[in-house]
Design a protein around this motif. Structure first.
Motif, mmCIF file in Angstrom:
data_model
loop_
_atom_site.group_PDB
_atom_site.id
_atom_site.type_symbol
_atom_site.label_atom_id
_atom_site.label_comp_id
_atom_site.label_asym_id
_atom_site.label_seq_id
_atom_site.Cartn_x
_atom_site.Cartn_y
_atom_site.Cartn_z
ATOM 1 N N GLY A 16 -108.718 91.631 -7.999
ATOM 2 C CA GLY A 16 -109.222 90.287 -7.723
ATOM 3 C C GLY A 16 -110.084 89.691 -8.816
ATOM 4 N N HIS A 17 -110.000 90.239 -10.045
ATOM 5 C CA HIS A 17 -110.839 89.692 -11.126
ATOM 6 C C HIS A 17 -110.205 88.451 -11.734
ATOM 7 C CE1 HIS A 17 -113.566 92.999 -10.814
ATOM 8 N NE2 HIS A 17 -112.561 93.871 -10.921
ATOM 9 N N SER A 18 -111.036 87.638 -12.353
ATOM 10 C CA SER A 18 -110.563 86.392 -12.975
ATOM 11 C C SER A 18 -109.953 86.699 -14.338
ATOM 12 C CB SER A 18 -111.727 85.420 -13.142
ATOM 13 O OG SER A 18 -112.636 85.939 -14.098
ATOM 14 N N ASN A 19 -109.129 85.767 -14.839
ATOM 15 C CA ASN A 19 -108.524 85.920 -16.162
ATOM 16 C C ASN A 19 -109.608 86.078 -17.233
ATOM 17 O OD1 ASN A 19 -106.301 85.383 -14.660
ATOM 18 N ND2 ASN A 19 -105.578 83.629 -15.865
ATOM 19 N N THR A 20 -110.678 85.302 -17.078
ATOM 20 C CA THR A 20 -111.766 85.337 -18.062
ATOM 21 C C THR A 20 -112.417 86.713 -18.118
ATOM 22 O OG1 THR A 20 -112.182 83.050 -17.448
ATOM 23 C CG2 THR A 20 -113.872 84.127 -18.772
ATOM 24 N N ARG A 21 -112.648 87.269 -16.936
ATOM 25 C CA ARG A 21 -113.304 88.578 -16.894
ATOM 26 C C ARG A 21 -112.406 89.665 -17.483
ATOM 27 N NH1 ARG A 21 -116.367 91.646 -12.189
ATOM 28 N NH2 ARG A 21 -116.513 93.663 -13.242
ATOM 29 N N ILE A 22 -111.090 89.586 -17.184
ATOM 30 C CA ILE A 22 -110.149 90.579 -17.723
ATOM 31 C C ILE A 22 -110.068 90.442 -19.242
ATOM 32 C CG2 ILE A 22 -107.744 91.378 -17.673
ATOM 33 C CD1 ILE A 22 -107.644 90.337 -14.759
ATOM 34 N N ASN A 23 -110.050 89.194 -19.699
ATOM 35 C CA ASN A 23 -110.042 88.912 -21.139
ATOM 36 C C ASN A 23 -111.267 89.532 -21.809
ATOM 37 O OD1 ASN A 23 -111.800 86.520 -22.683
ATOM 38 N ND2 ASN A 23 -109.872 87.028 -23.714
ATOM 39 N N ARG A 24 -112.424 89.394 -21.129
ATOM 40 C CA ARG A 24 -113.673 89.880 -21.706
ATOM 41 C C ARG A 24 -113.704 91.410 -21.689
ATOM 42 N NH1 ARG A 24 -117.249 87.019 -18.459
ATOM 43 N NH2 ARG A 24 -117.526 88.898 -17.209
#
Ligand code: ZN
Ligand code: ZN
Ligand code: ZN
Length: 297
Positions: A20-28
């Motif tokens: 359930g993580h956001s794209n931004t968090r996965i990117n980071r």
């Protein structure tokens, strides 16, 4: 957390998406391209991540536009649809149903179908007073069970499969959703052909078309009555509806007359009918009971 390698695998990305993580968090965290994360999200058919902050501001806006009434309901003080008076809420270019939001606040999930108040107050949005289509069906099934209306025919009188199309009124009465839809279409467009009933293929089908469950698990006859006996007419022959019901339930022909033993005159519920051997067995059991315990039962 130690930094992950630059070339994180799809599996790493999928694991984080499923958590359930956001794209931004996965990117980071994984140091992977956002476009790649977004592509995998789309391929998996996962919904776009709703930021917790956005959900919070949505709920806050909802709460700001509600007012409790003296008698325990919740009114919407915001915008209403012009024609229907249904509460609506605008938020960041989107339209939301305050009733659906009330449902989500209470249940923590999206509703299925329309959300409506079941408390009797129009447009009430108290989270405890709204239900979705699935909830309404469940409540109506419970009401039905409470009233002993457990039997559901295989098809409606127009031959629609009721395992798929059965719907229920608030009092538990069954109706065919497919017939309902077709009736609405005919009302909108009277040039549509009127529906014709399929001819029942067996006396048993004919029997089912002319019965309806009533309170207490009994079955009422709605068809033709000859000399006081509910009668099934099929392919030019007449049959006692009691005999047909008995045969459908017990899988054999009754010996002597099949009659209701439930005390409800004219009841046709298969499990409420007995034939002569069953009545005799009951009498013997009563006698044995009286002999053992004394006195008439
Ligand atoms: Zn209410
Ligand atoms: Zn139908
Ligand atoms: Zn009965």
């Amino acid at each position: 957390m130690s930094p992950r390698p630059v070339n994180a695998t799809d599996t790493d990305i999928i694991a984080m998406l499923r958590d359930g993580h956001s794209n931004t968090r996965i990117n980071r965290e994984l140091h992977v391209d956002k476009a790649r994360v977004s592509r995998i999200r789309t391929q998996l058919g996962l919904p776009q991540h709703a930021r917790a902050g956005q959900t919070r501001s949505l709920e806050q806006k909802w709460a700001d536009n509600t007012r409790p009434t003296d008698d325990g309901h919740l009114e919407w003080t915001g915008e209403h649809a012009k024609a229907s008076g249904t509460p609506i809420m605008r938020h960041k270019q989107g339209f939301y149903s305050p009733a659906a939001l009330a449902f989500e606040i209470k249940h923590g999930r999206e509703p299925q179908g329309y959300v409506k108040a079941h408390c009797g107050r129009a447009h009430c949005i108290a989270p405890d007073h709204v239900s979705d289509a699935a909830g309404r069906r469940q409540t109506r099934l419970e009401e039905r069970a409470r009233r002993g209306m457990t039997e559901i025919a295989a098809t409606c009188r127009y031959g629609h499969d009721l395992s798929e199309h059965a719907k229920f009124e608030p009092d538990g009465t069954l109706y065919c959703g497919q017939c309902n839809t077709l009736n609405k279409q005919v009302r909108r467009d009277p040039s549509l052909p009127r529906r014709t009933r399929p001819r029942p293929a067996t006396p048993g089908e004919s029997f089912r078309l002319h019965t309806e469950p009533v309170d207490g698990g009994h079955l009422r006859w709605t068809g033709y009555v000859a000399h006081g006996v509910p009668t099934v007419c099929h392919a030019g022959s007449a049959y006692s509806a009691y005999r047909i019901s008995f045969r459908l339930h017990h899988g054999r022909e009754p010996v002597g007359r099949a009659m209701p033993t439930c005390g409800k005159d004219g009841c046709l519920a298969g499990d409420h009918l007995a034939d002569r051997p069953m009545r005799e067995a009951n009498r013997r059991a009563d006698k044995a009971y009286a002999a053992i315990f004394g006195g008439a039962s």
